[in-house]
Design an enzyme around this catalytic site. Structure first.
Site, PDB file in Angstrom:
ATOM      1  N   HIS A   1      -2.753  -8.528  40.258  1.00 16.02           N
ATOM      2  CA  HIS A   1      -3.704  -7.632  40.908  1.00 16.02           C
ATOM      3  C   HIS A   1      -4.199  -8.229  42.216  1.00 16.02           C
ATOM      4  O   HIS A   1      -4.385  -7.516  43.207  1.00 16.02           O
ATOM      5  CB  HIS A   1      -4.888  -7.327  39.984  1.00 16.02           C
ATOM      6  CG  HIS A   1      -5.711  -6.170  40.422  1.00 16.02           C
ATOM      7  ND1 HIS A   1      -6.969  -6.298  40.951  1.00 16.02           N
ATOM      8  CD2 HIS A   1      -5.446  -4.832  40.431  1.00 16.02           C
ATOM      9  CE1 HIS A   1      -7.458  -5.114  41.253  1.00 16.02           C
ATOM     10  NE2 HIS A   1      -6.559  -4.198  40.951  1.00 16.02           N
ATOM     11  N   CYS A   2      -4.379  -9.541  42.221  1.00 10.86           N
ATOM     12  CA  CYS A   2      -4.827 -10.223  43.434  1.00 10.86           C
ATOM     13  C   CYS A   2      -3.797 -10.121  44.556  1.00 10.86           C
ATOM     14  O   CYS A   2      -4.151 -10.222  45.738  1.00 10.86           O
ATOM     15  CB  CYS A   2      -5.078 -11.699  43.151  1.00 10.86           C
ATOM     16  SG  CYS A   2      -6.215 -12.033  41.795  1.00 10.86           S
TER      17      CYS A   2
END
Length: 358
Positions: free
Chosen positions: A343-344
């Site tokens: 997600h980062c």
């Protein structure tokens, strides 16, 4: 690569996103594309860069099966390496100066109005309170806006995408340990953030958890612990070992979430997601592996895996929460050495017509 377009900056006196009818869509809304940045700098990865690039390439390949990917590359070496590892995967390359890979935090936050028109908000980025170099990464939203030809809003506040979750129905989630640090926006209170995010991203109710994972250099981003999976469902990380430093924090978050409600005063459905069993150590102490750092795209969800006994269990928990989407586990054991995961490393561009400012 194509030529970058002109994209006018909206003046500070221009109507806000809220006044223009723009809000931040939830991640599960249809995407036009995913934006990513190719990993570089072996020192940033403590000697693990080759393995990180292998795992990242598999992530790019997987996402590109479902939707277009825009890939930022820093220099000749990065582009050549990316092209070599990806082969014939169809991605759009962009040559952009970069400091690091975490485009969720340094990239733009896209917004969309009720007519399906898309724009973005350009927030400031300072590498989680000045922990690393950030000057190049802080320019990424401006590059994306110029490439897309998007009139957009420039904000003076620091805000990282990984620090905020939205359900698409007016509710946002964040952590005090992150947003309220004096190294981001000194003096900005919970009430101040609520007003800011209402005006810029359409969040009508901002919910606060206290903290995140031990030794998380982001100061406890919400996307490492607790995520919306639909308007009414929240999945939140729990530790199985009462002796784990993460145990009391996760239990407090769980209890607080059970007392929270949506705009109509209705409680959310809360689903527990285990943290990995094994404690992982990196060059700077304990690493923060988590399954909550999944990424939702068009017809898929990619979930980090660590070679841990709880890998399969995490997928079992998440699959029923995403009907109609393929929930895919991919290795992130080398990537987590840098402190983040899937997600980062991703930023979604919502589907819709690019706003012209009219």
């Amino acid at each position: 690569m194509r030529a970058v377009n002109a994209a006018p900056h909206l003046p500070p006196t221009a109507p806000s996103p809220r006044e223009r009818g723009f809000t931040m869509p939830p991640e599960w809304a249809e995407h036009a594309a995913t934006w990513m940045s190719w990993p570089q700098g072996d020192d940033l990865w403590f000697g693990h860069l080759a393995g990180v690039r292998d795992e990242f390439a598999e992530l790019v390949r997987t996402i590109a099966r479902f939707e277009p990917v825009h890939l930022l590359v820093r220099d000749d070496e990065s582009e050549a390496d990316a092209r070599g590892r990806l082969g014939n995967v169809d991605v759009t390359f962009h040559r952009v100066p970069l400091d690091d890979v975490w485009i969720r935090d340094n990239g733009p936050i896209f917004v969309r109005d009720g007519r399906g028109r898309v724009s973005l908000v350009n927030w400031r980025f300072n590498a989680w309170g000045g922990k690393f170099h950030w000057q190049n990464d802080d320019q990424v939203p401006e590059y994306v806006a110029q490439f897309l030809g998007l009139p957009h809003w420039d904000r003076p506040e620091i805000l990282e995408g990984g620090g905020l979750e939205v359900n698409g129905a007016g509710v946002g989630l964040t952590t005090r340990s992150c947003f309220l640090t004096p190294t981001r926006n000194p003096g900005l209170t919970e009430e101040g953030y609520a007003a800011l995010l209402r005006e810029t991203l359409g969040i009508q109710k901002l919910l606060w958890l206290n903290g995140g994972l031990e030794n998380d250099h982001t100061d406890g981003h919400i996307d490492t612990i607790t995520r919306f999976t639909d308007e009414r469902t929240i999945v939140t990380s729990v530790a199985g070992d009462e002796g784990d430093a993460n145990f009391p924090t996760m239990q407090k978050n769980l209890a607080d979430l059970r007392g929270m409600t949506d705009l109509n005063g209705e409680p959310f459905r809360i689903v527990e997601l285990p943290l990995p069993v094994n404690r992982l150590e990196g060059a700077e102490g304990r690493l923060p592996p988590t399954y909550a750092n999944f990424y939702i795209g068009n017809g898929f969800v990619v979930v980090p895996q660590y070679g841990d006994p709880n890998d399969a269990r995490a997928l079992e928990v998440l699959r029923p929460l995403f009907p109609g989407r393929e929930v895919i586990g991919l290795m992130s054991r080398k990537i987590i050495e840098g402190g983040g995961s899937f997600h980062c490393m991703t930023q979604q561009q919502p589907a819709g017509t690019l706003w012209t400012g009219e």
